[in-house]
Design a protein around this motif. Structure first.
Motif, PDB file in Angstrom:
ATOM      1  N   GLY A  10       1.024  -1.186   0.081  1.00  7.35           N
ATOM      2  CA  GLY A  10       0.055   0.054   0.073  1.00  7.35           C
ATOM      3  C   GLY A  10       0.944   1.288   0.133  1.00  7.35           C
ATOM      4  O   GLY A  10       0.555   2.365   0.496  1.00  7.35           O
ATOM      5  N   GLY A  13      -0.417   4.749  -0.766  1.00 11.03           N
ATOM      6  CA  GLY A  13      -1.506   5.347   0.090  1.00 11.03           C
ATOM      7  C   GLY A  13      -1.133   6.416   0.898  1.00 11.03           C
ATOM      8  O   GLY A  13       0.190   6.732   1.111  1.00 11.03           O
ATOM      9  N   VAL A  15      -1.217   6.313   4.284  1.00  8.88           N
ATOM     10  CA  VAL A  15      -0.137   5.966   5.191  1.00  8.88           C
ATOM     11  C   VAL A  15       0.895   5.193   4.652  1.00  8.88           C
ATOM     12  O   VAL A  15       2.029   5.469   5.414  1.00  8.88           O
ATOM     13  N   SER A  38      -1.549  -2.006  -6.021  1.00  5.82           N
ATOM     14  CA  SER A  38      -2.338  -2.654  -6.709  1.00  5.82           C
ATOM     15  C   SER A  38      -1.804  -2.470  -8.164  1.00  5.82           C
ATOM     16  O   SER A  38      -0.754  -1.754  -8.413  1.00  5.82           O
ATOM     17  N   ARG A  40      -3.141  -1.072 -10.219  1.00 12.24           N
ATOM     18  CA  ARG A  40      -3.449   0.601 -10.944  1.00 12.24           C
ATOM     19  C   ARG A  40      -2.192   1.310 -10.663  1.00 12.24           C
ATOM     20  O   ARG A  40      -1.710   2.296 -11.531  1.00 12.24           O
ATOM     21  N   SER A  41      -1.176   1.041  -9.630  1.00  8.16           N
ATOM     22  CA  SER A  41       0.017   1.728  -9.396  1.00  8.16           C
ATOM     23  C   SER A  41       1.313   0.995 -10.066  1.00  8.16           C
ATOM     24  O   SER A  41       2.339   1.638  -9.752  1.00  8.16           O
ATOM     25  N   GLY A  74      -5.823  -1.890   3.371  1.00 15.55           N
ATOM     26  CA  GLY A  74      -7.240  -2.205   3.475  1.00 15.55           C
ATOM     27  C   GLY A  74      -7.230  -3.592   4.110  1.00 15.55           C
ATOM     28  O   GLY A  74      -6.317  -4.447   3.978  1.00 15.55           O
ATOM     29  N   ARG A 100      -6.695  -7.327  14.589  1.00 17.93           N
ATOM     30  CA  ARG A 100      -6.559  -6.864  15.576  1.00 17.93           C
ATOM     31  C   ARG A 100      -7.166  -7.386  16.684  1.00 17.93           C
ATOM     32  O   ARG A 100      -6.412  -7.630  17.866  1.00 17.93           O
ATOM     33  N   GLY A 160      -8.401  10.191   7.970  1.00 16.23           N
ATOM     34  CA  GLY A 160      -8.469   8.962   8.706  1.00 16.23           C
ATOM     35  C   GLY A 160      -9.229   8.047   7.651  1.00 16.23           C
ATOM     36  O   GLY A 160      -9.202   6.914   7.825  1.00 16.23           O
ATOM     37  N   GLY A 162      -8.425   7.910   4.446  1.00 18.45           N
ATOM     38  CA  GLY A 162      -7.462   7.945   3.364  1.00 18.45           C
ATOM     39  C   GLY A 162      -7.738   8.873   2.377  1.00 18.45           C
ATOM     40  O   GLY A 162      -8.241   9.983   2.668  1.00 18.45           O
ATOM     41  N   ALA A 314      -0.913   5.704  12.808  1.00 17.89           N
ATOM     42  CA  ALA A 314      -0.674   4.525  11.708  1.00 17.89           C
ATOM     43  C   ALA A 314       0.804   4.401  11.671  1.00 17.89           C
ATOM     44  O   ALA A 314       1.651   3.385  12.227  1.00 17.89           O
TER      45      ALA A 314
HETATM   46  N1  LIG Z   1      -5.768   6.880   7.417  1.00 18.74           N
HETATM   47  C1  LIG Z   1      -5.680   6.719   8.485  1.00 18.74           C
HETATM   48  O1  LIG Z   1      -5.620   7.606   9.274  1.00 18.74           O
HETATM   49  C2  LIG Z   1      -5.492   5.288   8.832  1.00 18.74           C
HETATM   50  C3  LIG Z   1      -5.059   5.132  10.341  1.00 18.74           C
HETATM   51  C4  LIG Z   1      -4.818   3.740  10.878  1.00 18.74           C
HETATM   52  C5  LIG Z   1      -4.853   2.678   9.952  1.00 18.74           C
HETATM   53  N2  LIG Z   1      -5.214   2.951   8.433  1.00 18.74           N
HETATM   54  C6  LIG Z   1      -5.508   1.911   7.616  1.00 18.74           C
HETATM   55  O2  LIG Z   1      -4.281   1.561   6.629  1.00 18.74           O
HETATM   56  C7  LIG Z   1      -4.919   1.255   5.407  1.00 18.74           C
HETATM   57  C8  LIG Z   1      -4.626   2.055   4.275  1.00 18.74           C
HETATM   58  O3  LIG Z   1      -5.193   3.420   4.555  1.00 18.74           O
HETATM   59  P1  LIG Z   1      -4.984   4.867   3.791  1.00 18.74           P
HETATM   60  O4  LIG Z   1      -5.458   5.809   4.638  1.00 18.74           O
HETATM   61  O5  LIG Z   1      -3.364   4.866   3.389  1.00 18.74           O
HETATM   62  O6  LIG Z   1      -5.589   4.313   2.311  1.00 18.74           O
HETATM   63  P2  LIG Z   1      -5.486   4.958   0.997  1.00 18.74           P
HETATM   64  O7  LIG Z   1      -4.801   6.313   0.834  1.00 18.74           O
HETATM   65  O8  LIG Z   1      -6.692   4.743   0.349  1.00 18.74           O
HETATM   66  O9  LIG Z   1      -4.286   3.943   0.135  1.00 18.74           O
HETATM   67  C9  LIG Z   1      -4.636   2.613   0.048  1.00 18.74           C
HETATM   68  C10 LIG Z   1      -3.518   2.028  -0.272  1.00 18.74           C
HETATM   69  O10 LIG Z   1      -3.717   0.455  -0.938  1.00 18.74           O
HETATM   70  C11 LIG Z   1      -3.126   0.040  -2.089  1.00 18.74           C
HETATM   71  N3  LIG Z   1      -4.199  -0.917  -2.365  1.00 18.74           N
HETATM   72  C12 LIG Z   1      -5.531  -1.004  -2.428  1.00 18.74           C
HETATM   73  N4  LIG Z   1      -5.769  -2.145  -3.058  1.00 18.74           N
HETATM   74  C13 LIG Z   1      -4.898  -3.103  -3.113  1.00 18.74           C
HETATM   75  C14 LIG Z   1      -4.735  -4.607  -3.566  1.00 18.74           C
HETATM   76  N5  LIG Z   1      -5.555  -5.068  -4.023  1.00 18.74           N
HETATM   77  N6  LIG Z   1      -3.382  -4.693  -3.657  1.00 18.74           N
HETATM   78  C15 LIG Z   1      -2.426  -4.058  -3.321  1.00 18.74           C
HETATM   79  N7  LIG Z   1      -2.503  -2.672  -2.717  1.00 18.74           N
HETATM   80  C16 LIG Z   1      -3.996  -2.171  -2.973  1.00 18.74           C
HETATM   81  C17 LIG Z   1      -3.554   1.418  -2.869  1.00 18.74           C
HETATM   82  O11 LIG Z   1      -2.794   1.091  -3.768  1.00 18.74           O
HETATM   83  P3  LIG Z   1      -3.081   1.792  -5.366  1.00 18.74           P
HETATM   84  O12 LIG Z   1      -2.338   3.255  -5.521  1.00 18.74           O
HETATM   85  O13 LIG Z   1      -2.560   0.705  -6.337  1.00 18.74           O
HETATM   86  O14 LIG Z   1      -4.614   2.215  -5.374  1.00 18.74           O
HETATM   87  C18 LIG Z   1      -2.970   2.400  -1.702  1.00 18.74           C
HETATM   88  O15 LIG Z   1      -1.416   2.235  -2.168  1.00 18.74           O
HETATM   89  C19 LIG Z   1      -6.430   0.982   5.550  1.00 18.74           C
HETATM   90  O16 LIG Z   1      -6.404  -0.439   6.162  1.00 18.74           O
HETATM   91  C20 LIG Z   1      -6.633   1.719   6.725  1.00 18.74           C
HETATM   92  O17 LIG Z   1      -7.837   1.248   7.404  1.00 18.74           O
HETATM   93  C21 LIG Z   1      -5.473   4.191   7.977  1.00 18.74           C
END
Ligand SMILES: NC(=O)c1ccc[n+]([C@@H]2O[C@H](COP(=O)([O-])OP(=O)(O)OC[C@H]3O[C@@H](n4cnc5c(N)ncnc54)[C@H](OP(=O)(O)O)[C@@H]3O)[C@@H](O)[C@H]2O)c1
Length: 332
Positions: A10, A13, A15, A38, A40-41, A74, A100, A160, A162, A314
């Protein structure tokens, strides 16, 4: 110093990008770095410490020769791929909620319970962002006065959710219709984070309840939560009402908080000093203030905590786990 082969899942993203920033800032000892996202990237270029890396598509062939895998892509990706990484010998630190509450997986805030990591599988879970900044101030109070009952109210920023959440706030501020949140987040707070459950709570609220009990090793702690999304880009706030077992003075409470690692006491209301997103953004500490007696019960105290949800909530918490672990002690 021993160096490790590290994978970030990821990596594109919110995080994931912060993982890279924090790994560089902490000078984590990396031998080889592999960045997954994924399809996509796949092929995109990313810079880390002055060197260019190419994003690789995550497939079942991933994680060869990886020592530490940091996941933030995710829950469904984590469910499917964390066991693959673990089976190939990696220590996995997962940011999703997938593992968790699994009894075999430790749920870690390094200042509190790093020792739990050695009794469980090599999939280690990073708690929910709001949980981390809540249990940190609760822990010194638990140690000194005992906890009886906790009530959380959160004020959670759009980051939070994303990148989709941040984009929706920008879109709505520009007068366009929301595409991600159920209402225009630029005009209202939204008391709905994650899905609603049959008990009237949301999944986010129950995460805070269950994760607090697990991290503090208090299965029967009385705790409830209300989680609210607010039109702020960075950092979450949590109002924490806590009933303690023992009597206390405010100075004793402040001392206990002040002396605990990872906490900054920020509490001088008359001079407008209290936790806020501006001071906590891009920091790894949890800011705690607005400390006062709860007038509605005996031995009650009110606190407000603010932390950067992408960092301490995170990426930084996960990297701090990796730094605090005795990696050789983990490998079975
Ligand atoms: N944001 C927060 O405050 C926070 C805090 C704690 C935990 N988290 C957790 O951290 C995780 C990511 O959150 P985020 O906020 O960084 O989300 P985000 O900005 O939407 O990023 C999602 C990431 O996951 C990748 N991804 C999606 N589908 C995938 C797949 N099938 N295979 C491989 N990579 C894939 C995306 O890659 P692409 O570029 O290819 O789409 C991107 O790198 C989630 O589980 C979330 O619950 C987030």
């Amino acid at each position: 110093m021993k160096k490790y082969n590290v994978a970030v899942v990821g990596a594109t993203g919110l995080v994931g990008r912060t993982f890279l920033k924090v790994l560089a800032e902490y000078d984590f000892p990396i031998n080889n770095l592999v960045l997954y996202a994924s399809k996509r990237s796949a092929g995109k270029k990313v810079e880390f410490k002055g060197k260019e890396y190419t994003i690789v598509e995550l497939t079942h062939d991933a994680f060869d020769d990886i020592d530490i895998a940091l996941f933030s892509a995710g829950g469904s990706v984590s469910k499917e791929y964390c066991p693959i990484a673990e089976a190939k010998g990696a220590i996995v630190i997962d940011n999703s909620s997938a593992w968790r509450m699994d009894d075999n997986c430790a749920l870690i805030v390094p200042e509190i319970n790093i020792e739990d990591a050695y009794q469980k599988s090599n999939i280690i879970a990073n708690p929910n962002c709001s949980t981390i900044q809540s249990v940190l101030p609760l822990k010194p109070l638990q140690d000194k006065f005992g906890l009886k009952r906790v009530v959380y109210t959160t004020y959670q920023s759009v980051s939070g959710s994303g990148q989709k959440g941040v984009n929706d706030l920008i879109r709505c501020k520009n007068g366009e219709s929301p595409e991600f949140y159920p209402h225009d987040i630029s005009k209202t707070c939204i008391p709905e984070i994650d899905e609603f459950l049959n008990n009237g709570y949301t999944k986010e609220e129950m995460k805070m309840v269950n994760e607090t009990r697990k991290i503090l090793h208090m299965d029967n702690l009385l705790v409830s939560a209300t989680c609210i999304r607010v039109p702020v880009e960075a950092c979450h706030g949590v109002m924490i009402q806590v009933e303690l077992e023992k009597e206390f003075t405010l100075d004793e409470v402040k001392d206990a908080l002040n002396n605990y690692p990872g906490i900054i006491l920020y509490d001088d209301g008359k001079n407008h000093i209290y936790p806020n997103s501006i001071v906590a953004a891009n920091q790894d500490n949890v800011y705690v203030g607005r400390i006062r007696r709860d007038l509605s019960c005996d031995n009650g105290i009110l606190l407000y905590s603010v932390a950067d949800n992408i960092r301490k909530g995170a990426a930084s918490n996960a990297v701090q786990i990796a730094m605090a672990l005795d990696i050789d002690k983990c490998k079975k």
